[in-house]
Design an enzyme around this catalytic site. Structure first.
Site, short mmCIF file in Angstrom:
data_model
loop_
_atom_site.label_atom_id
_atom_site.label_comp_id
_atom_site.label_asym_id
_atom_site.label_seq_id
_atom_site.Cartn_x
_atom_site.Cartn_y
_atom_site.Cartn_z
N ASP A 1 0.87 -1.19 0.00
CA ASP A 1 0.00 0.00 0.00
C ASP A 1 0.89 1.23 0.00
O ASP A 1 2.10 1.14 0.29
CB ASP A 1 -0.93 0.01 1.22
CG ASP A 1 -1.98 1.12 1.15
OD1 ASP A 1 -2.21 1.69 0.07
OD2 ASP A 1 -2.59 1.44 2.20
N SER A 2 0.28 2.38 -0.27
CA SER A 2 1.05 3.62 -0.28
C SER A 2 1.52 4.00 1.12
O SER A 2 2.58 4.59 1.28
CB SER A 2 0.18 4.75 -0.85
OG SER A 2 -1.01 4.82 -0.13
N CYS B 1 -4.17 -1.45 -2.08
CA CYS B 1 -4.35 -0.01 -2.28
C CYS B 1 -5.30 0.14 -3.47
O CYS B 1 -5.00 -0.35 -4.56
CB CYS B 1 -3.01 0.64 -2.59
SG CYS B 1 -3.14 2.40 -3.01
N GLU C 1 -3.37 9.06 8.22
CA GLU C 1 -1.92 8.80 8.31
C GLU C 1 -1.29 9.62 9.44
O GLU C 1 -0.32 9.19 10.04
CB GLU C 1 -1.22 9.14 6.98
CG GLU C 1 -1.39 8.09 5.90
CD GLU C 1 -0.56 6.82 6.11
OE1 GLU C 1 0.55 6.90 6.64
OE2 GLU C 1 -1.05 5.73 5.73
N CYS D 1 -11.03 2.68 -0.20
CA CYS D 1 -9.64 3.06 0.10
C CYS D 1 -9.27 2.28 1.35
O CYS D 1 -10.05 2.21 2.30
CB CYS D 1 -9.55 4.56 0.34
SG CYS D 1 -7.94 5.09 0.98
N HIS E 1 -7.47 2.88 3.68
CA HIS E 1 -7.36 3.64 4.94
C HIS E 1 -8.72 3.75 5.64
O HIS E 1 -8.77 3.95 6.85
CB HIS E 1 -6.84 5.05 4.67
CG HIS E 1 -5.37 5.11 4.40
ND1 HIS E 1 -4.80 4.59 3.27
CD2 HIS E 1 -4.35 5.63 5.13
CE1 HIS E 1 -3.49 4.79 3.30
NE2 HIS E 1 -3.19 5.41 4.42
N1 DGL Z 1 -4.80 3.48 0.72
C1 DGL Z 1 -4.86 3.92 -0.62
C2 DGL Z 1 -6.09 3.38 -1.31
O1 DGL Z 1 -6.59 2.33 -0.95
C3 DGL Z 1 -4.76 5.38 -0.89
C4 DGL Z 1 -3.96 6.24 0.01
C5 DGL Z 1 -3.22 7.31 -0.74
O2 DGL Z 1 -3.82 8.28 -1.21
O3 DGL Z 1 -2.03 7.12 -0.86
O4 DGL Z 1 -6.59 3.97 -2.24
#
Ligand code: DGL
Length: 261
Positions: A7-8, A70, A154, A182, A184
């Site tokens: 993931d990012s 992600c 984050e 997402c 997150h």
């Molecule tokens: N967690 C990422 C997703 O599922 C996005 C987070 C980011 O913007 O880096 O889309």
């Protein structure tokens, strides 16, 4: 061979937790590209570039099955990886994403109006709308971008994240289901469930990905037998920051986060 999860940032750790809970026997490497977060605000070229880099890194760490946990990277890079990059660069490696399993889950109930909350890049790709319509062409799909959520999560600033969640939930009218598109956002699923009307089902990827991956491995014995079973989890990030340890320990107490080499 290990299972790689990418993931990012640290959002994908909630998905990793789902994997570890469903299948504790495997070895996992989590890689969060914290140096380039957030992906959701980047161009398609940047997202593709960083995702390829991350996949190459996980392959170099002996991962045979890689899950792009992600949505943003899945929506922009997965097709290219599966059709172009992997067949030439590492044909024995399997790379999967999070969108298809989520969409399959979302259409299980008889929803006719589905909302999708995701990053700006995921929303602009319209991947959710396209995949939902492949399964049910008549679905009404409403996609909204939530640019403020990832930075707040984050930063471990859940007070601001909850206020943003209220703002974003108000974008949807009379929907049967809301896809938290997402990785997150599962950290805010209770908040969305509290805010939205009772009839609206909140589809949260941490609740479905464990079962989906387990089922995938049951159907793909050739991959399953190549995976090592030492029950280990390694969490790596591209750039270390002191609060990452705190965020990770809420999901995995005692886990040591390291900077990837
Ligand atoms: N967690 C990422 C997703 O599922 C996005 C987070 C980011 O913007 O880096 O889309």
């Amino acid at each position: 061979m290990k299972i790689g999860v990418f993931d990012s940032g640290l959002g994908g750790l909630v998905i990793t937790k789902a994997f570890v809970e469903a299948m504790p026997e495997y070895d996992y490497i989590y890689y969060g590209d914290t140096m380039h977060l957030p992906y959701g605000e980047k161009t398609q070229e940047q997202i593709l570039f960083y995702t390829i880099d991350a996949i190459k890194y996980l392959i170099s760490q002996n991962c045979g099955l890689i899950i792009i946990a992600c949505n943003t990277a899945t929506s922009i890079a997965l097709r290219y990886l599966q059709q172009r990059f992997i067949p030439t660069f590492a044909p024995d490696i399997k790379v999967l994403g999070v969108v298809i399993p989520t969409v399959e889950e979302a259409v299980l109930d008889n929803a006719s109006r589905i909302g999708v909350l995701a990053t700006p890049a995921t929303v602009s790709s319209h991947i959710y709308q396209a995949e939902l319509h492949k399964l049910k062409p008549k679905l009404e799909v409403f996609e909204f971008a939530a640019p403020k959520l990832v930075p707040a999560i984050e930063a471990n600033d859940f007070a601001s994240a909850k206020i943003c969640a209220q703002e974003y939930a108000a974008c949807f009218e009379d929907i049967d289901s809301l896809i938290l598109g997402c990785t997150h956002y599962p950290l805010l699923k209770s908040e969305f469930r509290r805010i939205l009307p009772k009839k609206t089902k909140v589809v949260s990827q941490d609740e479905l990905m464990g079962v989906k991956l387990k089922d995938y491995l049951r159907r793909h014995i050739e991959i399953d037998i190549s995976l090592s079973r030492g029950g280990k989890l390694q969490v790596l990030v591209s750039r270390m920051d002191e609060h990452y340890a705190k965020v990770a320990s809420t999901l995995f107490p005692n886990i040591k986060i390291e900077e990837a080499k």
